[in-house]
Design an enzyme around this catalytic site. Structure first.
Site, PDB file in Angstrom:
ATOM      1  CD  GLU A  90      -4.346  40.779   0.961  1.00  0.00           C
ATOM      2  OE1 GLU A  90      -4.541  39.620   0.590  1.00  0.00           O
ATOM      3  OE2 GLU A  90      -3.378  41.450   0.611  1.00  0.00           O
ATOM      4  CD  GLU A  98      -9.536  31.262  -4.737  1.00  0.00           C
ATOM      5  OE1 GLU A  98      -9.032  30.908  -5.803  1.00  0.00           O
ATOM      6  OE2 GLU A  98      -9.202  30.814  -3.627  1.00  0.00           O
ATOM      7  CG  ASN A 144      -1.567  29.151   5.022  1.00  0.00           C
ATOM      8  OD1 ASN A 144      -0.598  29.373   5.727  1.00  0.00           O
ATOM      9  ND2 ASN A 144      -1.560  29.351   3.716  1.00  0.00           N
TER      10      ASN A 144
END
Length: 381
Positions: free
Chosen positions: A234, A243, A281
């Site tokens: 990941e 990100e 989330n």
């Protein structure tokens, strides 16, 4: 939790499913030699408190290595110099003829850099020859003086448990009790971002005490390797904390949620080892962990332990695109492939993206080798 990885590649990961684009494959395909951490010289004790001993203190090639009453002689003084070998009397602990079969005896031999002389010292107190994927074993579980040592399929029995240089007592010289030592973690991630600390990971373990702590020693190590392999994939080898494509940041606010996006429209971008993203989330992870991540999502990129906790939250609680949590997949021996299905099955499994699946499997196999354990079956999804 959407995030691009590097360059044009992109990944989408939301609660209940994940989408992973390509991440620096070179970091995930390089092979690292299994080497235990450097430690001082000392005795290796095992069954009945007896020592690993070179028969008659004879340094000739082929001298048997045996169990014997501890006596403090040089025949029982082993060093772990950090190159993967265990040494006594100037020579190496060696699997006879490089054998891999159960019952192959061990001996003393000139150090030659071969795989027959490589030993991994995982926290479970096994001493494992990775080439054979078998444990140093007292033949017949016999504690009599002079009992020959051999390699045998790892069983977790008392005749395969050792306190040794670099392995230590009940936790392998690892005060955290985690089945992955700091030296092994460093070996897995030699180029990682300094944010992803071993201490942060071990602090996070208290949030999910069953993680890598359920079942046999083999299952514990397999689960730790599986988790770390997936987060390695990941994050490009624990390189990326946030990100990379900032243009995506405003996209992760679902205003349809009753709590909205109190930290701001662009505040819920991917962060941490599982690249947590989307306001829902952050809300769910924060509620589960007792941390207000909805109002302060930046904690995931500023606090290493919080970041690791979000990864463990997903691993232990979400079924994603699969039918079980990743934790249950490993504990119940469903296989590593089921963790891939849970994390990103809708885009990678059933032939959808075999190169991404292979990247994860490669990392898992490498990490299980470092931990001295078989990867088990059902590796693919």
């Amino acid at each position: 939790m959407d995030r691009p990885t590097t360059g044009p590649h992109r990944r989408r990961f939301q609660l209940g499913r994940a989408t992973i684009g390509a991440v620096i494959a070179a970091l995930l395909t390089a092979f690292f030699t299994v080497t235990p951490a450097h430690a001082a010289d000392g005795q290796i004790t095992g069954l009945a408190g007896k020592c690993v001993d070179v028969a008659a203190a004879n340094s000739a090639n082929g001298t048997p290595v045996q169990l014997y009453d501890c006596n403090g002689t040089n025949a029982q003084r082993w060093s772990n110099p950090g190159d993967g070998t265990l040494r006594a009397l100037g020579k190496c602990l060696d699997v006879a003829s490089g054998g891999t079969a159960d019952g192959t005896p061990v001996q003393l031999w000139d150090c030659n850099g071969s795989a027959a002389q490589q030993w991994a010292l995982p926290a479970a107190r096994d001493i494992v020859n990775p080439q054979a994927n078998k444990c140093l074993d007292v033949t017949g579980n016999n504690s009599a003086n002079g009992t020959r040592l051999q390699i045998w399929t790892c069983s977790g029995g008392a005749n395969q448990k050792w306190s040794s240089p670099g392995a230590g007592g009940g936790t392998g010289g690892n005060p955290s009790g985690f089945v992955v030592s700091e030296a092994q973690f460093n070996q897995m991630f030699p180029g990682r971002n300094g944010f992803y600390t071993y201490n942060g990971l071990t602090q996070a373990l208290s949030s999910y005490p069953a993680f890598a702590n359920s079942g046999s020693d083999t299952v514990k190590r397999q689960e730790a390797a599986a988790f770390l392999a997936n987060v390695s994939h990941e994050t490009g080898g624990l390189v990326y904390v946030v990100e990379q494509n900032t243009a995506n940041y405003p996209h992760y606010c679902d205003w349809g949620q009753p709590y909205g996006c109190p930290a701001g429209q662009a505040a819920y971008y991917g962060r941490g080892p599982i690249q947590l993203s989307w306001n829902f989330n952050y809300k769910a992870a924060g509620d589960a962990l007792g941390i207000d991540l909805l109002n302060n999502p930046w904690l995931v990129q500023n606090d290493s332990a919080v970041a690791w906790r979000t990864g463990l939250w997903y691993w232990n609680t979400s079924t994603g695109a699969g039918s079980m949590t990743s934790h249950n997949a490993m504990v119940n021996q469903a296989g590593f492939g089921q963790t891939i299905r849970t994390i990103n099955g809708s885009l990678e499994c059933d032939g959808r993206n075999p190169s991404q699946v292979q990247s994860r499997v490669d990392a898992y196999q490498r990490f299980t080798s470092i931990l001295g354990v078989s990867p088990g079956g059902n590796l693919y999804c």
